[in-house]
Every structure is written in structure tokens, then in C-alpha cells.
Motif scaffolding. Sequence first.
Motif, PDB file in Angstrom:
ATOM      1  N   GLU A 279      18.797  59.081  61.262  1.00 29.82           N
ATOM      2  CA  GLU A 279      19.840  59.917  60.687  1.00 29.82           C
ATOM      3  C   GLU A 279      21.199  59.233  60.779  1.00 29.82           C
ATOM      4  O   GLU A 279      22.014  59.320  59.852  1.00 29.82           O
ATOM      5  CB  GLU A 279      19.882  61.276  61.391  1.00 29.82           C
ATOM      6  CG  GLU A 279      20.820  62.264  60.731  1.00 29.82           C
ATOM      7  CD  GLU A 279      20.740  63.657  61.329  1.00 29.82           C
ATOM      8  OE1 GLU A 279      21.496  64.531  60.877  1.00 29.82           O
ATOM      9  OE2 GLU A 279      19.930  63.858  62.250  1.00 29.82           O
TER      10      GLU A 279
ATOM     11  N   SER B 168      22.809  58.777  57.206  1.00 28.15           N
ATOM     12  CA  SER B 168      23.633  59.947  56.902  1.00 28.15           C
ATOM     13  C   SER B 168      25.051  59.775  57.434  1.00 28.15           C
ATOM     14  O   SER B 168      25.300  59.015  58.375  1.00 28.15           O
ATOM     15  CB  SER B 168      22.998  61.198  57.507  1.00 28.15           C
ATOM     16  OG  SER B 168      23.859  62.309  57.378  1.00 28.15           O
TER      17      SER B 168
ATOM     18  N   GLU C 104      26.674  62.769  58.000  1.00 30.25           N
ATOM     19  CA  GLU C 104      26.887  64.133  58.495  1.00 30.25           C
ATOM     20  C   GLU C 104      27.070  64.087  60.012  1.00 30.25           C
ATOM     21  O   GLU C 104      26.178  64.419  60.791  1.00 30.25           O
ATOM     22  CB  GLU C 104      25.698  65.027  58.130  1.00 30.25           C
ATOM     23  CG  GLU C 104      25.450  65.187  56.654  1.00 30.25           C
ATOM     24  CD  GLU C 104      26.544  66.017  55.999  1.00 30.25           C
ATOM     25  OE1 GLU C 104      27.158  66.857  56.696  1.00 30.25           O
ATOM     26  OE2 GLU C 104      26.805  65.814  54.796  1.00 30.25           O
ATOM     27  N   TRP C 105      28.268  63.672  60.424  1.00 28.27           N
ATOM     28  CA  TRP C 105      28.479  63.404  61.855  1.00 28.27           C
ATOM     29  C   TRP C 105      28.461  64.658  62.719  1.00 28.27           C
ATOM     30  O   TRP C 105      28.088  64.594  63.886  1.00 28.27           O
ATOM     31  CB  TRP C 105      29.794  62.638  62.047  1.00 28.27           C
ATOM     32  CG  TRP C 105      29.697  61.256  61.470  1.00 28.27           C
ATOM     33  CD1 TRP C 105      30.282  60.776  60.351  1.00 28.27           C
ATOM     34  CD2 TRP C 105      28.885  60.180  61.984  1.00 28.27           C
ATOM     35  NE1 TRP C 105      29.912  59.468  60.120  1.00 28.27           N
ATOM     36  CE2 TRP C 105      29.056  59.076  61.114  1.00 28.27           C
ATOM     37  CE3 TRP C 105      28.031  60.050  63.084  1.00 28.27           C
ATOM     38  CZ2 TRP C 105      28.410  57.866  61.318  1.00 28.27           C
ATOM     39  CZ3 TRP C 105      27.393  58.848  63.282  1.00 28.27           C
ATOM     40  CH2 TRP C 105      27.584  57.766  62.398  1.00 28.27           C
ATOM     41  N   ASP C 106      28.856  65.783  62.160  1.00 23.11           N
ATOM     42  CA  ASP C 106      28.788  67.027  62.937  1.00 23.11           C
ATOM     43  C   ASP C 106      27.340  67.344  63.300  1.00 23.11           C
ATOM     44  O   ASP C 106      27.031  67.717  64.432  1.00 23.11           O
ATOM     45  CB  ASP C 106      29.391  68.187  62.144  1.00 23.11           C
ATOM     46  CG  ASP C 106      30.908  68.105  62.073  1.00 23.11           C
ATOM     47  OD1 ASP C 106      31.487  67.339  62.879  1.00 23.11           O
ATOM     48  OD2 ASP C 106      31.496  68.792  61.221  1.00 23.11           O
ATOM     49  N   SER C 107      26.453  67.165  62.323  1.00 24.26           N
ATOM     50  CA  SER C 107      25.030  67.403  62.560  1.00 24.26           C
ATOM     51  C   SER C 107      24.467  66.404  63.567  1.00 24.26           C
ATOM     52  O   SER C 107      23.712  66.767  64.482  1.00 24.26           O
ATOM     53  CB  SER C 107      24.263  67.307  61.239  1.00 24.26           C
ATOM     54  OG  SER C 107      22.868  67.344  61.460  1.00 24.26           O
ATOM     55  N   ILE C 108      24.867  65.144  63.394  1.00 19.86           N
ATOM     56  CA  ILE C 108      24.384  64.092  64.302  1.00 19.86           C
ATOM     57  C   ILE C 108      24.862  64.338  65.719  1.00 19.86           C
ATOM     58  O   ILE C 108      24.099  64.225  66.693  1.00 19.86           O
ATOM     59  CB  ILE C 108      24.830  62.702  63.792  1.00 19.86           C
ATOM     60  CG1 ILE C 108      24.121  62.370  62.479  1.00 19.86           C
ATOM     61  CG2 ILE C 108      24.533  61.628  64.838  1.00 19.86           C
ATOM     62  CD1 ILE C 108      24.665  61.131  61.782  1.00 19.86           C
ATOM     63  N   ASP C 109      26.161  64.679  65.850  1.00 17.55           N
ATOM     64  CA  ASP C 109      26.709  64.948  67.189  1.00 17.55           C
ATOM     65  C   ASP C 109      25.990  66.120  67.851  1.00 17.55           C
ATOM     66  O   ASP C 109      25.717  66.102  69.058  1.00 17.55           O
ATOM     67  CB  ASP C 109      28.209  65.254  67.095  1.00 17.55           C
ATOM     68  CG  ASP C 109      29.041  64.009  66.816  1.00 17.55           C
ATOM     69  OD1 ASP C 109      28.501  62.899  66.973  1.00 17.55           O
ATOM     70  OD2 ASP C 109      30.209  64.154  66.418  1.00 17.55           O
ATOM     71  N   GLY C 110      25.672  67.130  67.058  1.00 21.10           N
ATOM     72  CA  GLY C 110      24.955  68.288  67.603  1.00 21.10           C
ATOM     73  C   GLY C 110      23.579  67.904  68.107  1.00 21.10           C
ATOM     74  O   GLY C 110      23.150  68.352  69.175  1.00 21.10           O
ATOM     75  N   ARG C 111      22.883  67.076  67.352  1.00 19.48           N
ATOM     76  CA  ARG C 111      21.540  66.641  67.759  1.00 19.48           C
ATOM     77  C   ARG C 111      21.606  65.761  68.996  1.00 19.48           C
ATOM     78  O   ARG C 111      20.737  65.837  69.874  1.00 19.48           O
ATOM     79  CB  ARG C 111      20.860  65.901  66.607  1.00 19.48           C
ATOM     80  CG  ARG C 111      20.533  66.772  65.412  1.00 19.48           C
ATOM     81  CD  ARG C 111      19.600  66.083  64.443  1.00 19.48           C
ATOM     82  NE  ARG C 111      18.267  65.947  65.028  1.00 19.48           N
ATOM     83  CZ  ARG C 111      17.268  65.297  64.429  1.00 19.48           C
ATOM     84  NH1 ARG C 111      17.470  64.712  63.261  1.00 19.48           N
ATOM     85  NH2 ARG C 111      16.081  65.215  64.999  1.00 19.48           N
TER      86      ARG C 111
END
Length: 201
Positions: free
Chosen positions: A171, A175, A177-184
Amino acid sequence: MGSLLPELCEIDHYDSSLSTPDVTNSLSSKCVASLEDYLATLHQNGCQYIKHWSAGFKDGRSGLMRTISKKLNRVLSELHALQSTRASDDLIVNSAKLSSVLDGEFQECTAAIKTEFTSLEGDYEKKVAYLRSLHACQEYCLVADRLPKFNDLQHQIRLLLSNRAQDIEREIEESSEWDSIDGRLEAFKCALVLDSYVDQE
């Protein structure tokens, strides 16, 4: 005592040939009655132990699990010995009932473990509790044989962690989508509680 039953029957047979037989007072009858009384006590203890064992397993209380698993291991061993005597129909039926109660709890626990370790979703702390409890049971073979293998669960959790790490790496590469990555990534950090069970990998 059960191993002496054939010899006691022979003695009773010899006695009956010398005098009027008294079935209720025969050595073999007394032996069977003693075995049935012992099974009743074993049933009471076994049901009490498995209740505490089931609760302790979910909590991951290693000390309690070792203590109760040792007691259950002895119950299972003695239950097998009693069943092998085949001293009476009541003994066979009642020992089978206790076996069914104990095996039912072990099977329920096994199902819960398998469900928990099918993915990394859910509670990491629960996974740790299950691993801790399972590890505490390993030295008691009759209990351990009725549960998933500890090494198999270690392998499974390594595989799950590896797959999750690869997904996050992919990812990051594909991607923005750093907000999503940071969350994961933050969620994945919670898996650190499993480190001691995967050799700090």
C-alpha cells in the motif's frame, strides 16, 4: 484396584464352591462398588476443574492454567484407567459421561482458538491470552493432545503478521492515501504484544 478385579473374581468363584455364595459381600462386588464411588468423586472434581480451566484459559493466567491442567491431566489418566477395567455397566456409562463433559469443553476452547487465529482482526490481547494459556498446558500431554498444537499457532501468527506487513508495504508503494496508511501502521503496532511468541520478529 481395578487391575485386581479378575483375581478377585477368581477368589469369589473359589469361595462360592466351598460355601453358599453371598453376592453382596463378594470381594469383586466390593471392588466394583469402590470403583463406582471413586468415579463419582472423580466426576465432581473433573467438572469443577474444567470450569476453572475454561475461565482461566480465556484470561491467559499461566499459573492457574498449569495448576488446573495438571489436575485435569490426572483426572483424564484415572478416567482412562477406570474405563479400561470395564467393571460394570454403570462404570462404563458414567465414565463416558464425564469424558463427554471434559471433551466438550476442550472442543469448545479449540473452536474459539481456531476462530481467533484465522486473521489478525479482533483483540491482540485475547490472542496473547490464548497463546499464554496454551503454552502453560503443553507439559500435560493428555490435556495438550486435546488442544491445537502450540507450534502450529506460532506458525499461523507469524504467517498472519508477515502477510499484514506485506500488505502495508504494498500500500505504501502503490498508494498516496497516507491517512489510511498511517492508520494501518498504528493498528499494526498493537501486534507488538505478540513479539515474545514469534521470537521478536
